[in-house]
Design a protein around this motif. Structure first.
Motif, PDB file in Angstrom:
ATOM      1  N   CYS A  38     -24.479   9.839  -9.916  1.00 18.83           N
ATOM      2  CA  CYS A  38     -24.844   9.564 -11.481  1.00 18.83           C
ATOM      3  C   CYS A  38     -23.739   8.475 -11.725  1.00 18.83           C
ATOM      4  O   CYS A  38     -22.731   8.557 -11.509  1.00 18.83           O
ATOM      5  N   ASP A  40     -23.218   7.994 -14.790  1.00 19.38           N
ATOM      6  CA  ASP A  40     -22.433   8.230 -15.930  1.00 19.38           C
ATOM      7  C   ASP A  40     -21.136   9.133 -15.607  1.00 19.38           C
ATOM      8  O   ASP A  40     -20.058   8.903 -15.900  1.00 19.38           O
ATOM      9  N   CYS A  59     -27.596  12.036 -13.174  1.00 20.17           N
ATOM     10  CA  CYS A  59     -28.052  13.370 -12.967  1.00 20.17           C
ATOM     11  C   CYS A  59     -28.973  13.739 -14.024  1.00 20.17           C
ATOM     12  O   CYS A  59     -28.868  13.332 -15.043  1.00 20.17           O
ATOM     13  N   CYS A  62     -26.720  14.272 -17.320  1.00 23.44           N
ATOM     14  CA  CYS A  62     -26.605  13.214 -18.034  1.00 23.44           C
ATOM     15  C   CYS A  62     -27.780  12.605 -18.642  1.00 23.44           C
ATOM     16  O   CYS A  62     -27.905  12.119 -19.927  1.00 23.44           O
TER      17      CYS A  62
HETATM   18 ZN   LIG Z   1     -24.213  12.839 -14.625  1.00 24.75          ZN
END
Ligand SMILES: [Zn+2]
Length: 71
Positions: A38, A40, A59, A62
């Motif tokens: 991910c 983030d 993901c 997020c």
């Molecule tokens: Zn994430």
């Protein structure tokens, strides 16, 4: 006045993030792979999610958080 400045700064942040994501997405598409983690939170993106949405850069948690925030 201050509101205008805050708004402009917020827009600049969004644009910068969007550009970084666009570059990362293009790079990953050229490489023929989705992102393994991910962008983030750094959590691994499940292979099932990458199969369903190869351009995924986050993901599911997020992504949902982002989409809710944008509403
Ligand atoms: Zn994430």
């Amino acid at each position: 006045m201050a509101d205008d400045a805050d708004h402009a700064a917020h827009q600049a942040d969004l644009t910068e993030v969007g550009l970084m994501e666009a570059v990362a997405g293009i790079r990953d598409q050229l490489a023929g792979t989705g992102r393994a983690v991910c962008g983030d939170c750094g959590a691994p993106i499940p292979a099932r999610r990458r199969d369903a949405y190869p351009a995924a850069v986050r993901c599911i948690g997020c992504q949902q958080h982002l989409e809710r925030r944008d509403l």
